[in-house]
Enzyme design. Sequence first.
Site, PDB file in Angstrom:
ATOM      1  CG  HIS A 116       8.614   5.338   8.100  1.00 52.10           C
ATOM      2  ND1 HIS A 116       8.029   6.323   7.603  1.00 52.10           N
ATOM      3  CD2 HIS A 116      10.018   5.307   7.870  1.00 52.10           C
ATOM      4  CE1 HIS A 116       8.737   7.323   7.015  1.00 52.10           C
ATOM      5  NE2 HIS A 116      10.274   6.662   7.241  1.00 52.10           N
ATOM      6  CG  LEU A 147      -2.102   0.910   1.088  1.00 51.68           C
ATOM      7  CD1 LEU A 147      -3.274   0.563   1.858  1.00 51.68           C
ATOM      8  CD2 LEU A 147      -1.657   2.276   1.559  1.00 51.68           C
TER       9      LEU A 147
END
Length: 343
Positions: free
Chosen positions: A233, A124
């Site tokens: 992240h 994604l």
Amino acid sequence: MRIRPIARDDLDGLQALAQQAGVGFTSLPDNREFLAGKIEAAASAFEERTPVDDRLYFFVLEDEASGELAGCCAIEGQVGREVPFYNYRLGTLAHSSIQLDLHRTIDTLFLSSDHTGDAEVCSLFLRPEYRGEANKHLRNGALLSKARWLFMAQFRDHFPNKVLAEMRGVFDENNTSPFWESLGKHFFPMDFNEADRLTGLGQKSFIGELMPKFPIYTTFMAEEARACIGQVHRHTRPALEMLKKEGLRWEGYIDIFDGGPTVEAYIDDVRAIRNSRLCQVEVSTSAPQESVSRWLAATTYMLSFTASWIGRAPSEDNTIVLSEQEAQRLGVATGDTLRLLET
């Protein structure tokens, strides 16, 4: 904006996405030959020429106004069948001394391939200019994430019992992984980028060959690296939150290289899959005004699978009235069937 299967003439657009994705996005390496192979594998999957347990369903988010690819996402039918699928499982070892009246528990990392045979939602990525706080931009990410669940709901018999998602781990301001610097680089004679590149290209056997087979005590790792275990992240946080809302949870598995979490769920327990439903299409030149609620619609044919937002809810008799523009975007006509999800 609409989701559709990737096409063979999307190679340039896909490579542009890979170049923007950057370091740590393992499943989308900037390698034209590899990406061409991925497109061909996806085409074979949608054409149902590939065995069910070896299928890669790869989708792109298309901006109809410009014709550009705004993002992508994918589903691996089953992981680890041909190429080993490794991660670490976070565990605990207890140590005690009766003589000293001491008891300690220490976190450990075990090399694992426990997820072999599970499905994976992956790859994604949304281009930066299509992200942001504006409502339409938030919907772009949701469209990428949720369309995959509608596809799995429609073709449920093509998938196993469980699904997982690997989330990108923490990188510092220098684009360096503290987890890798404290652990991985001591076992692999290469830098992170090279290890990440090889993994993205499907060359994963070296992980099992070079990583230690015994538990790794996290107390030997740097504190900065330990703090990365199971963390994501900064750009991955929105994707993780969407997955958590669908019911996927972290069960202690992390990425070999960057320590990012692997979240998982039983497919039939995923919220979007449970709550989706089939409706009959009616196309009208005088479609009702858009409602406050947002509905996601997806077609029911694999080869021409398309997903997009629509502006109203279905009626009580399970009919969905579409404008001509919506019907054209989805490629449907009166009498066709759509799978709908309220978001």
